[in-house]
Scaffold this motif. Structure first.
Motif, PDB file in Angstrom:
ATOM      1  N   GLY A  68      52.991  15.622 -88.282  1.00  0.00           N
ATOM      2  CA  GLY A  68      53.496  14.420 -87.848  1.00  0.00           C
ATOM      3  C   GLY A  68      52.924  13.131 -87.692  1.00  0.00           C
ATOM      4  O   GLY A  68      52.816  12.751 -88.958  1.00  0.00           O
ATOM      5  N   GLY A  69      52.626  12.511 -87.191  1.00  0.00           N
ATOM      6  CA  GLY A  69      53.120  10.660 -87.233  1.00  0.00           C
ATOM      7  C   GLY A  69      51.003  10.433 -86.915  1.00  0.00           C
ATOM      8  O   GLY A  69      50.399  11.056 -86.096  1.00  0.00           O
ATOM      9  N   GLY A  70      50.208   9.227 -87.198  1.00  0.00           N
ATOM     10  CA  GLY A  70      49.101   8.914 -86.703  1.00  0.00           C
ATOM     11  C   GLY A  70      48.195   9.678 -87.018  1.00  0.00           C
ATOM     12  O   GLY A  70      47.860  10.099 -88.041  1.00  0.00           O
ATOM     13  N   THR A 130      46.330   3.771 -89.809  1.00  0.00           N
ATOM     14  CA  THR A 130      45.787   4.614 -88.711  1.00  0.00           C
ATOM     15  C   THR A 130      45.068   4.273 -87.914  1.00  0.00           C
ATOM     16  O   THR A 130      44.605   4.155 -87.042  1.00  0.00           O
ATOM     17  CB  THR A 130      45.782   5.912 -88.308  1.00  0.00           C
ATOM     18  N   VAL A 183      53.927   4.783 -91.142  1.00  0.00           N
ATOM     19  CA  VAL A 183      52.600   5.434 -90.418  1.00  0.00           C
ATOM     20  C   VAL A 183      52.447   7.074 -89.904  1.00  0.00           C
ATOM     21  O   VAL A 183      52.227   7.388 -89.315  1.00  0.00           O
ATOM     22  CB  VAL A 183      51.726   4.848 -89.288  1.00  0.00           C
ATOM     23  N   SER A 184      52.993   7.941 -90.520  1.00  0.00           N
ATOM     24  CA  SER A 184      52.949   8.732 -90.597  1.00  0.00           C
ATOM     25  C   SER A 184      53.178   9.936 -91.596  1.00  0.00           C
ATOM     26  O   SER A 184      53.709   9.991 -92.427  1.00  0.00           O
ATOM     27  CB  SER A 184      54.645   9.468 -89.687  1.00  0.00           C
ATOM     28  N   THR A 237      55.653  10.527 -82.930  1.00  0.00           N
ATOM     29  CA  THR A 237      54.263  10.893 -82.502  1.00  0.00           C
ATOM     30  C   THR A 237      52.862   9.900 -83.110  1.00  0.00           C
ATOM     31  O   THR A 237      51.995  10.154 -82.905  1.00  0.00           O
ATOM     32  CB  THR A 237      54.506  11.663 -84.045  1.00  0.00           C
ATOM     33  N   SER A 238      53.537   8.677 -83.868  1.00  0.00           N
ATOM     34  CA  SER A 238      52.799   7.794 -84.531  1.00  0.00           C
ATOM     35  C   SER A 238      51.980   7.247 -83.537  1.00  0.00           C
ATOM     36  O   SER A 238      51.224   6.506 -82.884  1.00  0.00           O
ATOM     37  CB  SER A 238      53.138   7.404 -85.652  1.00  0.00           C
ATOM     38  N   ASP A 263      50.156   8.617 -80.884  1.00  0.00           N
ATOM     39  CA  ASP A 263      48.435   9.305 -81.644  1.00  0.00           C
ATOM     40  C   ASP A 263      48.158   8.079 -81.503  1.00  0.00           C
ATOM     41  O   ASP A 263      46.985   6.921 -80.852  1.00  0.00           O
ATOM     42  CB  ASP A 263      48.912   8.941 -83.264  1.00  0.00           C
ATOM     43  N   ARG A 306      45.231   6.706 -79.013  1.00  0.00           N
ATOM     44  CA  ARG A 306      43.720   6.216 -79.367  1.00  0.00           C
ATOM     45  C   ARG A 306      43.253   4.603 -79.374  1.00  0.00           C
ATOM     46  O   ARG A 306      42.126   4.655 -78.739  1.00  0.00           O
ATOM     47  CB  ARG A 306      43.377   5.944 -80.685  1.00  0.00           C
TER      48      ARG A 306
END
Lengths: 525, 525
Positions: A235-237, B484, B497-498, B509-510, B513, B517
């Motif tokens: 996935g991402g992050g 991240t 960033v994934s 998805t990044s 995420d 956060r």
């Protein structure tokens, strides 16, 4: 900077000199493009001088013959048993009703726009005649998804009855045999069969094909998970790193027998790309009917076929059997009535032809169209189209290849047993068939019972106008040629007179062949 | 008469007692349904009390963040470099024009309705977040055909440069290794590795998988031709018997190296079923833009990013560089600017983050959209969608997965070189790129030169707003976590960033995420 092609192939030279048509002709003569016995629209040159052809049956074979014979100048008349054209090219739509042999009637209670194809449901990319008629007649096609690696392979006797994803068995089987062959090769077992140079290429290929590690082992890791799927998907992050999945022990894969379905989408008839008409298979029948509907007499049950040197005369009554007998005649007759039905009709056929007609059993086959309140297979299980295979009597579940991600009810093919296993459903009431289709299917999709809305089933031995699914040759080598002869003034056509049994392409190409031979006889005597 | 299931699985018992939701939860806990890091629409509970988030970039990452943050109660502003949203989710339509770095402008002269996706062009079935946004935002999807067994495998150094059908190499390689492994097994070479019971299952499986004859040889015949294709394909009527094709000698298959493309559609990212939006990939961008377009300031070129304990202030000018500097600010900033661009912007980042930003090269990539007067690949060669692979610098040709059998001009992807091989095209003028794409492609399709209409190319290192195709990690293990982190009041998001680089799913998805956060920090401090 560019690597110029260092040599021009023969093809490029031909191309530079003569343009692409010449080049394509050259390719064909090199054997690389030739593929189909169908080479574009049929040409029937010469004047038939008003000869009349009587066609029995308005399925795809009959309508193909009618379309092309009229275009060639023939007078044409079609007698059709049903109230509409298409024969087995048939779709049950919301609001339809269907009465099977035995009298049971099913009302199709699907949501508006939903449908189910009891007969043909998919079109291979190499069924050139059918595809060409779709193009000529304006039938819009969409891809039919046959192979879906995220669908399931299921056996009651393996993995505690838990369905496995196709991709898992597929990758693990491929890895398992590649691993073993690499071991055998390294051990020198193939030194006689494979030259050293080929051995090197073989090992490199096995490493790739089996997704083996540097020691030629099929072993848990990221690389392998990219094929069989992940324990945790990427996935991402933050916290997005994927986790590799654990391959199944190869002995377990072997003993599961789930490998026995790995080639289902590898046979030419099922290879990607496949198609279906948008809106149901009967869009093809409707497109033909739009062309030749004016030639069709509906609700005609043929009771007798007479012929002599002058022509063919057919007696028919209303399909309900009540009306007075009437007759239709022609100089020639193209008969597309399935042999399962034709064998019960009094007909002037040669004894050789009659024997072929009388000795063709028809295949059993059952299909279930099940409508559910929502696309749980997509929403819960991420299965978009394609087929799940099982050893349960339903044999498969095929998910709709249309309307992806839409809300509301959707119809899947809840089973397609054929051959002997189909008989148990033939004997049941429509209600019981659906009950069992749901019972079996719920072993794969536990959502079945909660989400079920309505269903319809067709057992082909109870379909009044065919009494079976498709023609089976007891001894095709011995009898096929007889079936394709001109029998006096009668020619047979339909899927049963083809090497593509059950396929619409067989029906169409057999009709094209029949009328081509008929026309030759008419023109050249 | 029916074989009643002899035992009920645990799942069925749960199902009977608790309904399908409970059963599905049970399946998931058995590990059989869990698949995605995306579990449905994000929930951001708690009041952000008017906190403002400034988002840099209106690609899919930025728009996803904007959509969800506004829904959660944040004030949101997006600065976008271009005149429209989408970023690399980008389609060139008939009538568009595009100016690349270096100043060359291409007018897209396609026929009305035709298009070309220079960036992402396909959606895997397991990209659940992207698929869910398509569903929620009403983007209609159609199947993208990745694996087409009737498309070609081509090598300049094999088969005299003649392209082979995928199905031929596929069947013959599978047959070849199955044949060899059967021989090795029969010779006892695997007696130590495989138990007698497994050996029996192995041999049965090889016979099936390799389509071997009764002596376990891969040998010319009808059965085998049903997989690799026929010399003469089956038809209907007289003279319809198919003729088997001649398999390629296995040593020739091995030395051709064409096996090195057999798994292209077997990796999870390319497994059937795949999708594309009807009408072009930018239908996704347009659907997001419809939701958050009111939050976007277009034509803003960010020149400076400042932050302190109170928030983030960004300075920007017009994208043409001419307007007076202006500023925008937020309590927080989600920065989706590609690191290739961000590394050139003055920004208050920690030295650790700045180091990650500065050390990410971007992948090379080139795509060619070629429009031809007619679908000769369908009409002449029966290739409907899917991909041909070649060792020429174009690397592949991908046929359109839409508009099958339609008349008139159509656009195919004439090449997708990436990595080092792409550089030779980066250095060329757009005209020369097309010239070479045609030259190379005509080795596979000799119709190319006669049928060519117009073309457009995108080399990603010349795309002004990304300067590359996608982010490459020099050392992801070492640096990913840093990327991240919340860096003061700035969070990074985007495909870079994934663990799904280049994919839209990675961008989305990044972003999910990052905002999750961020929200946690806002609510919980």
């Amino acid at each position: 900077m560019i690597n110029h092609p260092t040599r021009r192939s023969i093809l490029s030279m031909i191309g530079a000199a003569a343009g692409s048509s010449a080049m394509y002709a050259a390719m064909t003569s090199l054997g690389h493009a030739a593929e189909s016995p169908y080479n574009g629209p049929i040409k029937l040159d010469g004047d038939p001088k008003g000869a009349k052809v009587l066609i029995l049956g308005a399925g795809l074979a009959g309508m193909t013959a009618a379309l092309e014979l009229r275009a060639a100048g023939y007078e044409v008349e079609i007698l059709e048993y049903r109230e509409k054209a298409g024969g087995r090219c048939w779709t049950l739509h919301s609001g339809d009703s269907y009465t099977e042999l035995g009298g049971a009637t099913q009302k199709v209670d699907f949501a508006e726009g939903n449908y189910f194809n009891p007969g043909p449901w998919r079109i291979p990319h190499h069924h050139h005649a059918l595809l060409d008629y779709c193009r000529r007649l304006g039938v819009t096609l969409e891809p039919f998804i046959q192979g879906n690696q995220n669908a399931y392979l299921h056996s009651s006797n393996a993995f505690d009855g838990k369905p496995m994803r196709f991709r898992e068995i597929n990758a693990d089987y491929r890895g398992g045999i590649s691993d073993l062959l690499a071991k055998a090769t390294n051990a020198g077992a193939l030194d006689e069969a494979v030259s050293p140079a080929d051995r090197e290429a073989l090992m490199a290929s096995l490493k790739y094909y089996g997704v083996l590690d540097d020691e030629f082992n099929y072993r848990k890791g990221d690389h392998l998970s990219a094929y069989r799927g992940w324990a945790k998907w990427p996935g991402g992050g933050a916290d997005a790193r994927p986790e590799p999945s654990e391959p199944i022990d190869f002995a377990t894969v072997l003993q599961s027998k789930l490998w026995s379905k790995l080639l289902e989408d590898q046979v030419t008839d099922h290879q990607e790309t496949m198609f279906q008409p948008v809106g149901g298979m009967d869009r093809i029948a409707a497109a033909f009917e739009k062309q030749v509907g004016d030639l069709i007499k509906y609700n005609c049950k043929v009771t007798q076929i007479r012929q002599n040197d002058g022509g063919v005369t057919v007696t028919y009554v209303g399909s309900d059997g009540t009306s007075e007998p009437r007759t239709a005649s022609g100089d020639w007759c193209v008969c597309t009535i399935p042999f399962s039905i034709l064998s019960q009709i009094e007909a002037d056929l040669s004894s050789e032809m009659q024997s072929v007609v009388d000795n063709m059993p028809y295949a059993e086959g059952t299909k279930f169209g099940l409508e559910f309140k929502r696309r749980f297979w997509e929403q819960d299980e991420h299965i978009y189209g394609g087929i799940t295979y099982t050893d349960l009597p339903i044999t498969l579940i095929s998910y709709p290849s249309t309307g992806y991600q839409s809300d509301g009810p959707a119809v899947l093919l809840g089973g397609y047993p054929w051959g002997a296993i189909s008989n148990q459903f033939t004997a049941m009431s429509p209600q019981d068939r659906i009950k069992w289709a749901l019972e079996y299917g719920s072993h794969i999709h536990p959502q079945y019972m909660d989400e079920f809305k309505t269903g319809v089933s067709v057992v082909w031995h109870r379909v009044p106008w065919t009494l079976g699914c498709y023609g089976l040759w007891r001894d095709r080598e011995a009898n096929y040629d007889q079936a394709t002869k001109i029998d006096g003034r009668i020619l047979m056509a339909g899927e049963h007179v083809s090497y593509l049994p059950a396929w619409q392409e067989g029906a169409i190409t057999s009709a094209l062949d029949a009328i081509s031979r008929l026309h030759d006889r008419v023109i050249n005597g």
